[in-house]
Scaffold this motif. Structure first.
Motif, PDB file in Angstrom:
ATOM      1  N   ALA A   1       0.832  -1.210   0.000  1.00 27.47           N
ATOM      2  CA  ALA A   1       0.000   0.000   0.000  1.00 27.47           C
ATOM      3  C   ALA A   1       0.863   1.255   0.000  1.00 27.47           C
ATOM      4  CB  ALA A   1      -0.928  -0.009   1.210  1.00 27.47           C
ATOM      5  N   LEU A   2       1.935   1.223   0.777  1.00 24.56           N
ATOM      6  CA  LEU A   2       2.818   2.390   0.867  1.00 24.56           C
ATOM      7  C   LEU A   2       3.549   2.622  -0.452  1.00 24.56           C
ATOM      8  CD1 LEU A   2       3.786   4.550   2.834  1.00 24.56           C
ATOM      9  CD2 LEU A   2       5.602   3.005   3.571  1.00 24.56           C
ATOM     10  N   TYR A   3       3.967   1.545  -1.097  1.00 24.41           N
ATOM     11  CA  TYR A   3       4.645   1.696  -2.381  1.00 24.41           C
ATOM     12  C   TYR A   3       3.701   2.247  -3.450  1.00 24.41           C
ATOM     13  CZ  TYR A   3       7.597   0.774  -6.409  1.00 24.41           C
ATOM     14  OH  TYR A   3       8.345   0.927  -7.556  1.00 24.41           O
ATOM     15  N   ALA A   4       2.448   1.817  -3.390  1.00 28.99           N
ATOM     16  CA  ALA A   4       1.456   2.329  -4.341  1.00 28.99           C
ATOM     17  C   ALA A   4       1.279   3.832  -4.176  1.00 28.99           C
ATOM     18  CB  ALA A   4       0.120   1.611  -4.144  1.00 28.99           C
ATOM     19  N   LEU A   5       1.429   4.325  -2.948  1.00 30.47           N
ATOM     20  CA  LEU A   5       1.288   5.756  -2.675  1.00 30.47           C
ATOM     21  C   LEU A   5       2.529   6.549  -3.060  1.00 30.47           C
ATOM     22  CD1 LEU A   5      -0.459   6.294   0.792  1.00 30.47           C
ATOM     23  CD2 LEU A   5      -1.198   7.170  -1.420  1.00 30.47           C
ATOM     24  N   THR A   6       3.713   5.997  -2.782  1.00 34.45           N
ATOM     25  CA  THR A   6       4.946   6.780  -2.883  1.00 34.45           C
ATOM     26  C   THR A   6       5.844   6.406  -4.059  1.00 34.45           C
ATOM     27  OG1 THR A   6       6.212   5.275  -1.469  1.00 34.45           O
ATOM     28  CG2 THR A   6       4.947   7.005  -0.373  1.00 34.45           C
ATOM     29  N   GLY A   7       5.818   5.145  -4.459  1.00 36.46           N
ATOM     30  CA  GLY A   7       6.746   4.685  -5.490  1.00 36.46           C
ATOM     31  C   GLY A   7       8.199   4.769  -5.058  1.00 36.46           C
ATOM     32  N   SER A   8       8.447   4.821  -3.754  1.00 34.19           N
ATOM     33  CA  SER A   8       9.801   5.016  -3.228  1.00 34.19           C
ATOM     34  C   SER A   8      10.642   3.742  -3.344  1.00 34.19           C
ATOM     35  CB  SER A   8       9.721   5.440  -1.754  1.00 34.19           C
ATOM     36  OG  SER A   8      10.975   5.310  -1.121  1.00 34.19           O
ATOM     37  N   PRO A   9      11.896   3.855  -3.820  1.00 34.93           N
ATOM     38  CA  PRO A   9      12.769   2.679  -3.866  1.00 34.93           C
ATOM     39  C   PRO A   9      13.121   2.158  -2.472  1.00 34.93           C
ATOM     40  CG  PRO A   9      14.013   4.665  -4.393  1.00 34.93           C
ATOM     41  CD  PRO A   9      12.564   5.060  -4.355  1.00 34.93           C
ATOM     42  N   VAL A  10      13.101   3.030  -1.487  1.00 35.87           N
ATOM     43  CA  VAL A  10      13.376   2.596  -0.115  1.00 35.87           C
ATOM     44  C   VAL A  10      12.229   1.721   0.391  1.00 35.87           C
ATOM     45  CG1 VAL A  10      13.743   3.368   2.258  1.00 35.87           C
ATOM     46  CG2 VAL A  10      14.806   4.600   0.367  1.00 35.87           C
ATOM     47  N   VAL A  11      10.997   2.075   0.042  1.00 36.43           N
ATOM     48  CA  VAL A  11       9.850   1.245   0.410  1.00 36.43           C
ATOM     49  C   VAL A  11       9.954  -0.118  -0.281  1.00 36.43           C
ATOM     50  CG1 VAL A  11       7.341   1.005   0.282  1.00 36.43           C
ATOM     51  CG2 VAL A  11       8.358   3.223   0.841  1.00 36.43           C
ATOM     52  N   ALA A  12      10.322  -0.106  -1.568  1.00 38.17           N
ATOM     53  CA  ALA A  12      10.490  -1.362  -2.303  1.00 38.17           C
ATOM     54  C   ALA A  12      11.569  -2.227  -1.654  1.00 38.17           C
ATOM     55  CB  ALA A  12      10.854  -1.067  -3.755  1.00 38.17           C
ATOM     56  N   LEU A  13      12.629  -1.598  -1.188  1.00 42.76           N
ATOM     57  CA  LEU A  13      13.714  -2.295  -0.509  1.00 42.76           C
ATOM     58  C   LEU A  13      13.215  -2.966   0.770  1.00 42.76           C
ATOM     59  CD1 LEU A  13      16.751  -2.798   0.226  1.00 42.76           C
ATOM     60  CD2 LEU A  13      16.806  -0.472   1.089  1.00 42.76           C
ATOM     61  N   ASN A  14      12.500  -2.210   1.595  1.00 41.24           N
ATOM     62  CA  ASN A  14      12.002  -2.762   2.854  1.00 41.24           C
ATOM     63  C   ASN A  14      10.946  -3.841   2.624  1.00 41.24           C
ATOM     64  OD1 ASN A  14      13.593  -1.240   4.656  1.00 41.24           O
ATOM     65  ND2 ASN A  14      12.310   0.550   4.314  1.00 41.24           N
ATOM     66  N   ARG A  15      10.147  -3.659   1.566  1.00 38.24           N
ATOM     67  CA  ARG A  15       9.156  -4.692   1.228  1.00 38.24           C
ATOM     68  C   ARG A  15       9.864  -6.002   0.880  1.00 38.24           C
ATOM     69  NH1 ARG A  15       7.189  -6.927  -3.286  1.00 38.24           N
ATOM     70  NH2 ARG A  15       5.028  -7.688  -3.261  1.00 38.24           N
ATOM     71  N   ALA A  16      10.958  -5.900   0.129  1.00 39.40           N
ATOM     72  CA  ALA A  16      11.710  -7.099  -0.248  1.00 39.40           C
ATOM     73  C   ALA A  16      12.269  -7.814   0.977  1.00 39.40           C
ATOM     74  CB  ALA A  16      12.841  -6.720  -1.202  1.00 39.40           C
ATOM     75  N   LEU A  17      12.722  -7.052   1.962  1.00 45.38           N
ATOM     76  CA  LEU A  17      13.246  -7.665   3.184  1.00 45.38           C
ATOM     77  C   LEU A  17      12.156  -8.415   3.940  1.00 45.38           C
ATOM     78  CD1 LEU A  17      15.598  -4.821   4.467  1.00 45.38           C
ATOM     79  CD2 LEU A  17      16.237  -6.954   3.346  1.00 45.38           C
ATOM     80  N   ALA A  18      10.948  -7.840   3.979  1.00 46.80           N
ATOM     81  CA  ALA A  18       9.823  -8.542   4.617  1.00 46.80           C
ATOM     82  C   ALA A  18       9.464  -9.795   3.831  1.00 46.80           C
ATOM     83  CB  ALA A  18       8.626  -7.599   4.716  1.00 46.80           C
ATOM     84  N   MET A  19       9.524  -9.713   2.500  1.00 50.66           N
ATOM     85  CA  MET A  19       9.257 -10.879   1.653  1.00 50.66           C
ATOM     86  C   MET A  19      10.267 -11.991   1.928  1.00 50.66           C
ATOM     87  SD  MET A  19       8.395  -9.192  -2.048  1.00 50.66           S
ATOM     88  CE  MET A  19       8.677 -10.772  -2.862  1.00 50.66           C
ATOM     89  N   ALA A  20      11.513 -11.621   2.174  1.00 55.88           N
ATOM     90  CA  ALA A  20      12.549 -12.613   2.447  1.00 55.88           C
ATOM     91  C   ALA A  20      12.219 -13.415   3.699  1.00 55.88           C
ATOM     92  CB  ALA A  20      13.900 -11.919   2.606  1.00 55.88           C
ATOM     93  N   GLU A  21      11.658 -12.757   4.704  1.00 54.00           N
ATOM     94  CA  GLU A  21      11.282 -13.449   5.930  1.00 54.00           C
ATOM     95  C   GLU A  21      10.063 -14.334   5.709  1.00 54.00           C
ATOM     96  OE1 GLU A  21      13.194 -13.416   8.443  1.00 54.00           O
ATOM     97  OE2 GLU A  21      14.515 -11.878   7.607  1.00 54.00           O
ATOM     98  N   LEU A  22       9.232 -13.941   4.772  1.00 52.44           N
ATOM     99  CA  LEU A  22       7.982 -14.662   4.524  1.00 52.44           C
ATOM    100  C   LEU A  22       8.177 -15.811   3.543  1.00 52.44           C
ATOM    101  CD1 LEU A  22       4.996 -14.319   5.425  1.00 52.44           C
ATOM    102  CD2 LEU A  22       4.616 -13.036   3.315  1.00 52.44           C
ATOM    103  N   GLU A  23       8.966 -15.574   2.481  1.00 55.82           N
ATOM    104  CA  GLU A  23       9.076 -16.548   1.391  1.00 55.82           C
ATOM    105  C   GLU A  23      10.489 -17.059   1.170  1.00 55.82           C
ATOM    106  OE1 GLU A  23       7.420 -14.800  -2.131  1.00 55.82           O
ATOM    107  OE2 GLU A  23       5.751 -13.893  -1.039  1.00 55.82           O
ATOM    108  N   GLY A  24      11.468 -16.503   1.883  1.00 54.50           N
ATOM    109  CA  GLY A  24      12.847 -16.910   1.659  1.00 54.50           C
ATOM    110  C   GLY A  24      13.610 -15.875   0.857  1.00 54.50           C
ATOM    111  N   PRO A  25      14.950 -15.923   0.894  1.00 52.90           N
ATOM    112  CA  PRO A  25      15.768 -14.884   0.264  1.00 52.90           C
ATOM    113  C   PRO A  25      15.656 -14.820  -1.260  1.00 52.90           C
ATOM    114  CG  PRO A  25      17.145 -16.680   1.056  1.00 52.90           C
ATOM    115  CD  PRO A  25      15.769 -16.934   1.587  1.00 52.90           C
ATOM    116  N   ALA A  26      15.337 -15.923  -1.921  1.00 51.39           N
ATOM    117  CA  ALA A  26      15.307 -15.923  -3.384  1.00 51.39           C
ATOM    118  C   ALA A  26      14.310 -14.905  -3.932  1.00 51.39           C
ATOM    119  CB  ALA A  26      14.977 -17.319  -3.907  1.00 51.39           C
ATOM    120  N   ALA A  27      13.112 -14.839  -3.322  1.00 48.62           N
ATOM    121  CA  ALA A  27      12.091 -13.903  -3.795  1.00 48.62           C
ATOM    122  C   ALA A  27      12.558 -12.464  -3.630  1.00 48.62           C
ATOM    123  CB  ALA A  27      10.791 -14.126  -3.022  1.00 48.62           C
ATOM    124  N   ALA A  28      13.241 -12.180  -2.532  1.00 47.38           N
ATOM    125  CA  ALA A  28      13.713 -10.822  -2.285  1.00 47.38           C
ATOM    126  C   ALA A  28      14.873 -10.458  -3.201  1.00 47.38           C
ATOM    127  CB  ALA A  28      14.132 -10.675  -0.825  1.00 47.38           C
TER     128      ALA A  28
END
Length: 388
Positions: free
Chosen positions: A295-322
């Motif tokens: 939701a935050l990325y949809a609002l801001t398009g910030s690369p920092v948000v994309a970065l943090n989203r990837a880190l959360a994805m890594a915890e959820l799905e493993g490092p490959a997805a991130a």
């Protein structure tokens, strides 16, 4: 003066005069008034040196009118803190939107251009040029630094929120006890956010900003161990988190949500709330974090948000997805000198077993780290990897 650079020069000269005069005659009863009086005299002298004829008379009239407006009855009642008043003044419509927050950080909160550049992911040279152009525009257009009427505060609110958030982020990013400027920025940002929430209690984004900073600040004591070494969020002792401050943040965020108008800072606060969930349940649920980052990325398009989203994805799905996300972000030049990007990249590639990429990322992160404790933490991680 309607000339930021000239005003800064005049005040600098006043401070220099104070250092010479007060050491001999002692500090005056009202040091602020003394400084302002001397600064005005220096400004008038500077105006007379730089201008001639009608130009001098016009500029001196502007200064006299501005002084009268500045101390007009009721101004301090409208916005009880002069710094917050200046933040609103920096949001004049004639000033380019993208430069408003950097201009506020420099002129009101005293942050240098190099530090501001790091917060906005641009080069120091580019930021200096942008700030210079903004100050030139103020001077040439005669933009007054006056407090806007209350009925247009909401129109200018976003820029003020962005500046306060950037100030807090700068202080938070290098929380070294020896760095007084950084600590002052954190305290100043929280103070201004509280004041703004009191002045505009019907604006949910002001509440969201305050809540987010309170959540983050509640974890401050746990960011360093007893030896002063950096401790990442996942390894922090939750007993060191400030429970009272977290409860305050929860109340503020819930109140913000009652208005039914979701914005960036409420989402930022919700993410901070998700980060501290481990204090209550003993575990971290990353699924809500990924949704909030979406939701935050949809609002801001910030690369920092994309970065943090990837880190959360890594915890959820493993490092490959991130890692797939990180490879896409590698082409974003704004992240080239962004130290957290390289630190996160190093951690991800280390988890994935890509030793070569991890070591390179560690080298980059260590070289870009401004905080000595963070640098030592990354060096320990790198040495551990080399020893395997």
């Amino acid at each position: 003066m309607r000339d930021v650079s000239a005003a800064e020069d005049a005040l600098s000269e006043a401070f220099a005069a104070a250092l010479a005069d007060w050491s001999v005659h002692g500090c005056p009863d009202n040091p602020e008034a003394w400084l302002m009086t001397v600064a005005r005299r220096k400004a008038i002298d500077g105006t007379r040196r730089r201008r001639t004829g009608e130009a001098v008379a016009d500029q001196l009239k502007v200064m006299a009118d501005a002084e009268a407006e500045c101390w007009e009855a009721g101004d301090d009642e409208a916005i009880p803190d002069r710094r917050l008043a200046l933040l609103f003044a920096c949001t004049h419509p004639a000033i380019e939107v993208a430069i408003r927050a950097p201009l506020m950080l420099q002129t009101v909160l005293g942050v240098d251009a190099k530090t501001i550049a790091s917060a906005f992911l641009v080069s120091p040279d580019a930021m200096c040029k942008r700030l210079g152009r903004a100050k030139q525009k103020i001077r040439e257009a005669g933009i007054p630094f006056t407090i806007p009427e209350r009925d247009i505060w909401s129109e200018r609110l976003q820029g003020v929120l962005d500046a306060i958030y950037a100030a807090y982020s700068l202080g938070w990013s290098d929380m070294d006890d020896a760095d007084l400027l950084r600590r002052d920025l954190v305290e100043e940002a929280i103070f201004l956010a509280r004041l703004l929430a009191e002045l505009l209690p019907q604006e949910p984004e002001t509440l969201g900003l305050l809540a987010g900073m309170l959540y983050a600040q509640a974890r401050c004591r746990a960011r360093r161990n007893q030896q002063g070494e950096y401790v990442p969020l996942a390894e922090q002792d939750t007993h060191l988190w400030d429970a009272t401050m977290i409860d305050q943040a929860e109340v503020v965020l819930r109140h913000a949500c009652t208005f039914g108008r979701i914005g960036r800072y409420q989402l930022e606060a919700a993410l901070q709330s998700a980060h501290v969930e481990r204090r209550r349940s003993g575990r971290t649920d990353y699924a809500p974090e990924v949704q909030l980052y979406d939701a935050l990325y949809a609002l801001t398009g910030s690369p920092v948000v994309a970065l943090n989203r990837a880190l959360a994805m890594a915890e959820l799905e493993g490092p490959a997805a991130a890692i797939a996300v990180f490879q896409a972000l590698a082409d974003d030049k704004r992240l080239a000198d962004y130290q957290p990007y390289w630190a996160a990249r190093a951690s991800l590639f280390a988890r994935a077993g890509n030793r070569r990429e991890a070591l390179h990322a560690y080298d980059m992160a260590i070289g870009l780290a401004c905080d000595p404790a963070v640098r030592r933490f990354l060096q320990r991680r790198q040495r551990s990897m080399l020893a395997e």
